[in-house]
Each structure stands twice: as structure tokens, then as C-alpha cells.
Enzyme design. Sequence first.
Site, PDB file in Angstrom:
ATOM      1  N   SER A  78       0.805  -1.226   0.000  1.00  0.00           N
ATOM      2  CA  SER A  78       0.000   0.000   0.000  1.00  0.00           C
ATOM      3  C   SER A  78       0.833   1.270   0.000  1.00  0.00           C
ATOM      4  O   SER A  78       0.329   2.333  -0.381  1.00  0.00           O
ATOM      5  CB  SER A  78      -0.938   0.004   1.207  1.00  0.00           C
ATOM      6  OG  SER A  78      -1.879  -1.038   1.119  1.00  0.00           O
ATOM      7  N   HIS A 345      -4.302  -2.160  -4.683  1.00  0.00           N
ATOM      8  CA  HIS A 345      -3.828  -3.489  -5.096  1.00  0.00           C
ATOM      9  C   HIS A 345      -4.952  -4.462  -4.796  1.00  0.00           C
ATOM     10  O   HIS A 345      -5.992  -4.081  -4.233  1.00  0.00           O
ATOM     11  CB  HIS A 345      -2.556  -3.886  -4.329  1.00  0.00           C
ATOM     12  CG  HIS A 345      -2.731  -3.795  -2.835  1.00  0.00           C
ATOM     13  ND1 HIS A 345      -3.455  -4.727  -2.115  1.00  0.00           N
ATOM     14  CD2 HIS A 345      -2.308  -2.874  -1.937  1.00  0.00           C
ATOM     15  CE1 HIS A 345      -3.476  -4.380  -0.844  1.00  0.00           C
ATOM     16  NE2 HIS A 345      -2.794  -3.251  -0.708  1.00  0.00           N
ATOM     17  N   HIS A 419      -0.618  -9.818  -0.744  1.00  0.00           N
ATOM     18  CA  HIS A 419      -1.431  -9.141  -1.744  1.00  0.00           C
ATOM     19  C   HIS A 419      -1.391  -9.957  -3.026  1.00  0.00           C
ATOM     20  O   HIS A 419      -0.671 -10.953  -3.124  1.00  0.00           O
ATOM     21  CB  HIS A 419      -0.902  -7.728  -2.008  1.00  0.00           C
ATOM     22  CG  HIS A 419      -1.014  -6.832  -0.817  1.00  0.00           C
ATOM     23  ND1 HIS A 419      -0.248  -5.695  -0.661  1.00  0.00           N
ATOM     24  CD2 HIS A 419      -1.792  -6.908   0.292  1.00  0.00           C
ATOM     25  CE1 HIS A 419      -0.562  -5.106   0.478  1.00  0.00           C
ATOM     26  NE2 HIS A 419      -1.485  -5.827   1.074  1.00  0.00           N
TER      27      HIS A 419
END
Length: 496
Positions: A78, A345, A419
Site C-alpha cells: 500500500s 492493489h 497481496h
Amino acid sequence: QARKTLQAALDRKLNTNVAKNILFFLGDGMGLTTLTAARILKGQLENQPGEETVMTMDTFPNVGLAKTYSVDFQVADSAATATAYLCGVKTNLNIVGVNAAGRNGVCRTQKGNEVTSILKWAKDAGKSVGIVTTTRVQHATPAGSYAHSASRTWYSDADMPDSAKTDGCTDISFQLINNTDIDVIIGGGRKYMTPTGTKDPEYPTDYFSNGERKDGRDLIKEWQNLKTGKVAHYVWNKADFDAVDPETTDYLMALFEPGDLRYEEERDPSTDPSIIETTEKAIRILQKNPKGFFLLVEGGRIDQAHHAGRASMALHEAVAFDRAIAKGLELTEEHETLTVVMADHSQPLTFNGFPFRGNSILGKSPLWASDMLPYTTLMYGNGPGHKIVNGARPDIRNVDTKSKDYIQQAAVPVDTTTHSGEDVAVLARGPMAHLFQGVNEQNYIAHAMGYAACVGADLRHCEGQTTPPLRLKQNKQTTKTNTLLKLALLSALVLS
């Protein structure tokens, strides 16, 4: 329905106004699978089958995709992504507000490599600015709008190594009140603002909620002192928050938790405001400025619920986020407000099996696996839900998979999901929203928003401005971004 949709597309006119306001909604970890599943859940919460439900963000006429990789990793975090879509420059993992010359955790590499965000561009242009998040206000996404840090985890000075302090770096909380004059700050993160041992006003007996700062500074009081002569409110509870009058308020800092806010499913409406309420308060304060505003609204706990493998929590966060978007549209005018919705994402959530129409999105597939055991419609590629006992998956026939606490099964065991690296959706409406189309690098977003609102270096969209912006320290990445912007503008001229 298809004919009506076609006619609406044919009747659509390009909005080429200069954006007075920018509403930027960022769903952290809100990949396409999360969007689809949240849409279905939203409908099912309203006693509908769910698949045909229309989310507020579904109504946005312009849709594109953003490539999320960072300079050094295929799958980004992030901090690197926030630097891209807010500052217009891709960078390395775990770095925020610093270009790719910065190195994770190495203070001396950030000096001279800082990059500013569209929030600062807007403030410099005379607009009011704000951040609203469901995480701590020092977290990666909001930090990308105001901080420059070689580590996204330097929330307070207590989180920094001595070498970083010696080299002159400052923590993210310090930068929150000193870098840019932010009008509205709403989220969590009280403990990073007060001296070590300071008892939390809401949880005075909880040691882990105490203040953490080693430098003895009370940044909340310092913020209040900086606003002397202005109507500035600091609040930490809903009663005081509700009492804040937007019409008479110049500045608001609202920190509702020592760390991140509570999940939507665990929030007490009597003590904790929703993201809908915080978004409304922020807009009502900011929109008094005749020059307009920039507001970042982050649904930050979508990502955190996914990391815990709790799909129900993540989807409820996404539904609340969509309702905040609806509130934003209700309070602004499309002809003057550019509204952008996107994710930073994705997450390794899968939507699988062959469930019947209307089957609970949090339920089980009617078809069992080859091990003669059922599985849920939603699962994770990796995560804490990987459990193999005596060579077999858990039998979930009698398990309530719709529970907010249920952890979906995962293919690979990790304590927290990673992620995932696929492109994310970018949805836009309002002035120059047609710039947000096609497949672009994520750092293009900041440039397109800046162009639409005439903030930052590229002011060509303003009346009488026809010369190209100054290109200082231009690199290949910036050249490519400018080329994409030119192509989008050319496309707009052809269509018009």
C-alpha cells in the site's frame, strides 16, 4: 435493459469542465473479485439474489485498469502504490512519498528524493484538503498524501531506529501536522501522537493503548496550538464528533481509536461513527471553500480483513465503503466534482465453484470437491485458513461459513495473506472523467486528476493556459505518463 444501457452510452456528453473538487475513494485491497462479491452481498443484505445488484460505483460511466506493480516487486504494497496514484511516481516496496532512489528503512536515501502528492498540489492551489480513513491516519494510504518516509512503519519516533533519527528523518505522525496544512483529518492512531505512558481517554487501563512517543511531544496539543485563531476541533468520540458544526469549523482532527478503527461489523453505532458519517462531515467542512477541495477517503480495513482471511468482514467493509461513495455523490455536483474510485492493489481472493443464482456469497458450493468434502464459494490462494489435518481438509458441512469470524480455507499456509498483483479497476465520473480509461500505469492517476483540476505542474486545462508544463528532472516514466495523457486528450477531442 441492454437497449437502455446502450442509449445512455450514446447520449453521454463529455464533461470537459475544470474540476473544482476531487473526491478520491480508495478501497484498500479491493480487487475485482472483492468488488463482485461485495456487490452480491449488498443485494443479499437487501433480500435480493444479489448478482444483478448495482453498486454506487457501478454507475460510474468511465472505467479503466491500473497496473499496480512497484519498481522492485511484481506484487506491491500500500505504500508503493499510494506513492504512485497520489504522487504520480512509482517507487519501491514499503516506501511512501519518496521516489525509487529511496531504500526501505534507509533514512539517508530519502533526502532529496521526496515527491509531493495531489493533496499538497491542491492545497498549494488554495483548495481545502482532507483525509478520511478507517485505519490509523499514519497508515500507508493516508501517509502517501502528506509524508515522506523511507519506511511506512515509522508511525511514531518510537518506531524509528536511532540511525534514522540521527540522520534527520522524522516520523509520520510528526509529518502529519507539520508537512501540509490539512484541514480535516479523520481516522485512528491516537497512540502515535502522545508521549509514552499517556493513558488513552477511551481505554485508560489498556497498556497497549497508551501513548508511544519517546520524544515527550504531544502532537495533538501541538496541532491545536498551530491552529490558534482558527476554529479547530480535536475529538476522539462520537458525541463530540456529532457536536462539531461543519459550518463554523475550519479544522477538524478526529482520532477515534488508539490504532485502526473497528470493523464495520463490530462497530458500535452509538460510540463509533461510520465511514458514511465521517465522509459527510469532511465534505461539509471542506466544501465551504469557494476554490474547492480535495478529499481522500480510504476504506482501509477491506484489506486488513482479507489479510486475516475473513471474507465476510472484508465484504461488509466494501459495502460500507460503497455507501460512503453514495453519500459523497449526494453532497456534491457532478458538473464540478471529479469522483474517482479505485483500489491500490488486490488480494488473493477467489470466487469459484458453480453456486446457483442467489446462493449466499458467503456460503458453500453445491458441488463438492474430489475429496468428497464441501468448499466455500470464496476462498484464498494463501492465508491463515490453510488447515490440513491427517492429510484432509476440514469438514465444513456443519460450519456456519457466513459468520463474521469464519476464516475461509486457503491453498497455502501463511499467517496473513499476501497481496495479489493483477490490475485494479479505476472508476470515474465528473469533469474530465474520460481520462480514466484504458490500461495505464498506476502513477498516471495522479497526473490525470491534477490535470482535471488544474493543480500541480500541468495547468493546461485552465482557461488561457496552453503551454505544456515545466518538466524538471524528467525521466522515462514521466515521459510515458505524459504521452498517455496526450493520447487520452486526443481521444476526447475526437469524440467531441
